[in-house]
Design an enzyme around this catalytic site. Structure first.
Site, PDB file in Angstrom:
ATOM      1  N   GLY A   1       0.840  -1.205   0.000  1.00 52.90           N
ATOM      2  CA  GLY A   1       0.000   0.000   0.000  1.00 52.90           C
ATOM      3  C   GLY A   1       0.867   1.243   0.000  1.00 52.90           C
ATOM      4  O   GLY A   1       1.897   1.275   0.666  1.00 52.90           O
TER       5      GLY A   1
ATOM      6  N   THR B   1       4.879   2.695   6.021  1.00 52.18           N
ATOM      7  CA  THR B   1       3.493   2.247   6.190  1.00 52.18           C
ATOM      8  C   THR B   1       2.795   3.196   7.151  1.00 52.18           C
ATOM      9  O   THR B   1       3.385   3.622   8.159  1.00 52.18           O
ATOM     10  CB  THR B   1       3.340   0.805   6.740  1.00 52.18           C
ATOM     11  N   ILE B   2       1.561   3.510   6.829  1.00 51.00           N
ATOM     12  CA  ILE B   2       0.803   4.365   7.751  1.00 51.00           C
ATOM     13  C   ILE B   2       0.534   3.619   9.060  1.00 51.00           C
ATOM     14  O   ILE B   2       0.271   4.232  10.076  1.00 51.00           O
ATOM     15  CB  ILE B   2      -0.543   4.852   7.148  1.00 51.00           C
ATOM     16  N   ASP B   3       0.589   2.279   9.020  1.00 50.39           N
ATOM     17  CA  ASP B   3       0.198   1.482  10.189  1.00 50.39           C
ATOM     18  C   ASP B   3       1.218   1.527  11.329  1.00 50.39           C
ATOM     19  O   ASP B   3       0.893   1.167  12.460  1.00 50.39           O
ATOM     20  CB  ASP B   3      -0.022   0.019   9.790  1.00 50.39           C
TER      21      ASP B   3
ATOM     22  N   ARG C   1     -24.032   7.614  13.595  1.00 47.63           N
ATOM     23  CA  ARG C   1     -23.564   7.836  12.223  1.00 47.63           C
ATOM     24  C   ARG C   1     -22.127   7.317  12.093  1.00 47.63           C
ATOM     25  O   ARG C   1     -21.390   7.247  13.087  1.00 47.63           O
ATOM     26  CB  ARG C   1     -23.564   9.324  11.878  1.00 47.63           C
TER      27      ARG C   1
ATOM     28  N   ARG D   1      -4.076   7.763   3.410  1.00 48.76           N
ATOM     29  CA  ARG D   1      -2.782   7.485   2.764  1.00 48.76           C
ATOM     30  C   ARG D   1      -2.463   8.506   1.675  1.00 48.76           C
ATOM     31  O   ARG D   1      -1.437   8.397   1.006  1.00 48.76           O
ATOM     32  CB  ARG D   1      -2.815   6.082   2.135  1.00 48.76           C
TER      33      ARG D   1
HETATM   34  O1  F6P Z   1      -1.237  -1.376   5.265  1.00 48.16           O
HETATM   35  C1  F6P Z   1      -1.715  -0.116   5.042  1.00 48.16           C
HETATM   36  C2  F6P Z   1      -3.213  -0.101   4.905  1.00 48.16           C
HETATM   37  O2  F6P Z   1      -3.561   1.216   4.593  1.00 48.16           O
HETATM   38  C3  F6P Z   1      -4.018  -0.607   6.086  1.00 48.16           C
HETATM   39  O3  F6P Z   1      -4.115   0.275   7.167  1.00 48.16           O
HETATM   40  C4  F6P Z   1      -5.343  -0.871   5.421  1.00 48.16           C
HETATM   41  O4  F6P Z   1      -6.100  -1.764   6.180  1.00 48.16           O
HETATM   42  C5  F6P Z   1      -4.916  -1.449   4.108  1.00 48.16           C
HETATM   43  O5  F6P Z   1      -3.630  -0.917   3.831  1.00 48.16           O
HETATM   44  C6  F6P Z   1      -5.816  -1.169   2.943  1.00 48.16           C
HETATM   45  O6  F6P Z   1      -5.325  -1.849   1.828  1.00 48.16           O
HETATM   46  P1  F6P Z   1      -5.723  -1.579   0.315  1.00 48.16           P
HETATM   47  O7  F6P Z   1      -5.112  -0.278  -0.104  1.00 48.16           O
HETATM   48  O8  F6P Z   1      -5.140  -2.723  -0.416  1.00 48.16           O
HETATM   49  O9  F6P Z   1      -7.217  -1.489   0.264  1.00 48.16           O
END
Ligand code: F6P
Length: 358
Positions: A11, A134-136, A275, A284
């Site tokens: 990603g 990675t944003i994670d 909501r 991202r």
């Molecule tokens: O690993 C980064 C991430 O943005 C996760 O936080 C998220 O769950 C996933 O990728 C989403 O993946 P994709 O871009 O394949 O939908």
């Protein structure tokens, strides 16, 4: 001649370009006999020998640009040893491309899955240096990954905006933040945005605790509640299931995601209007924040230093605010989780945030 391959995999996130710029500027500051091979769309480019020759000019003006100038794709590690539809052995193909181009090393920017393949290539004898994106922020071996702070800023902005409308309408709002296995973005954005309830994959929740918090807030004259919920938030009940059982349960889930399941449960149990907001891939997207620009530039320059010293097989990491290197073999295959006993969780609880667990 120094021949360097480069690819971004998995990603995307903010500051990928800033990091590559750091590498290239660092190398060209010491040498000018350099060839840069930019592989397109991650490992796919290396497998199918799809690359473009880049010059230092290609890395000018990209410090603030989001996404990746090389493109990216997800190439699951578990499929790397499985031949493609035309019978191509992907690992052998990557080695072939590397040797055919006579590369001195390849710089790979990626997260967890990417690091497993990078380590595999190292084991196969290629010279590899990786950068932690990675944003994670779930990469083992580094305190920080670039993309994380930018994503936290965006998720926080979403929570801020929801706060005003939630207050006006006296509603319960669920903001679903990215992070399937790890809850760092949710934790930091939740605290920064003043969420009342934060739900993380690492701290299973009890729905009755959540509805209790909402009811108590209502009784105390606070008729709105903000929940920051990670994509991978899990109930205490579900956390008792085996991985296989939980996967099977998720496959049958009729809700699009956890936020919708919680919405229905909260509505039923509290009769409150709920909501949902899912910022999704906006987290991202766009320009990297200042922190990520600095961090990515630093790790990029540190990668350049290692390449110039011909030291390979490392991920550049950040530990205690210092840029350092960690052997790839130690990083690959390990995730860094939020520690439920970490002081940040205690401190958040002290300020009245509920994690839905007690
Ligand atoms: O690993 C980064 C991430 O943005 C996760 O936080 C998220 O769950 C996933 O990728 C989403 O993946 P994709 O871009 O394949 O939908």
């Amino acid at each position: 001649m120094l021949r360097i391959g480069m690819l971004t995999s998995g990603g995307d996130c903010q500051a990928l370009n800033a990091a590559m710029r750091g590498v290239v500027k660092g190398i060209f500051s010491k040498r000018d006999d350099v060839e840069i091979y930019g592989f397109q769309d991650g490992y796919k480019g290396l497998i199918y020998s799809n690359f473009k020759m880049l010059t230092s000019k290609d890395f000018s003006g990209i410090l603030t640009r989001g996404g990746t100038i090389l493109g990216t794709s997800r190439q699951p590690f578990k499929l790397m040893r499985v031949p493609d539809e035309n019978g191509v052995d992907k690992v052998e193909a990557m080695k072939h491309t590397y040797h055919k181009l006579n590369l001195d090393c390849i710089v790979i920017l990626g997260g967890n899955g990417t690091h497993k393949t990078a380590n595999l290539l190292r084991e196969e004898g290629l010279h590899v240096i990786t950068l932690p994106k990675t944003i994670d922020n779930d990469l083992w071996g580094t305190d920080m990954t670039f993309g994380f702070q930018s994503a936290v800023d965006i998720a926080t902005d979403t929570i801020d905006r929801i706060h005003t409308t939630a207050t006006s309408h006296s509603r319960v709002f669920i903001i679903e933040v990215m992070g399937h296995k790890v809850g760092y973005v949710t934790l930091y954005a939740g605290i920064a945005g003043g969420a009342d309830i934060i739900l993380l994959p690492e701290i299973p929740y009890d729905i009755d605790v959540i509805t209790d918090v909402i009811n108590k807030r209502t009784a105390a004259g606070k008729p709105f509640t903000i929940l920051a919920v990670a994509e991978g938030a899990i109930s205490k009940e579900d956390a008792k299931l085996t991985k296989k059982e939980y996967k099977a349960k998720l496959a049958k889930r009729t809700f699009p995601s956890i936020a919708y399941e919680l919405e229905q449960q909260i509505q039923e149990k509290t009769q409150r209007e709920v909501r949902i907001t899912v910022p999704g891939h906006t987290q991202r997207g766009g320009t990297p924040c200042a922190y990520d620009r600095v961090f990515a530039t630093r790790v990029g320059a540190a990668a350049a230093e290692l390449i110039l010293k011909e030291e390979y097989g490392y991920m550049i990491a950040m530990k205690n605010n210092e840029v350092t290197k960690v052997p790839l073999g130690e990083v690959a295959g390990k995730l860094k989780f939020v520690d439920p006993d970490a002081s940040i969780i205690r401190e958040a609880k002290m300020t009245g945030i509920s994690f839905g667990d007690e």
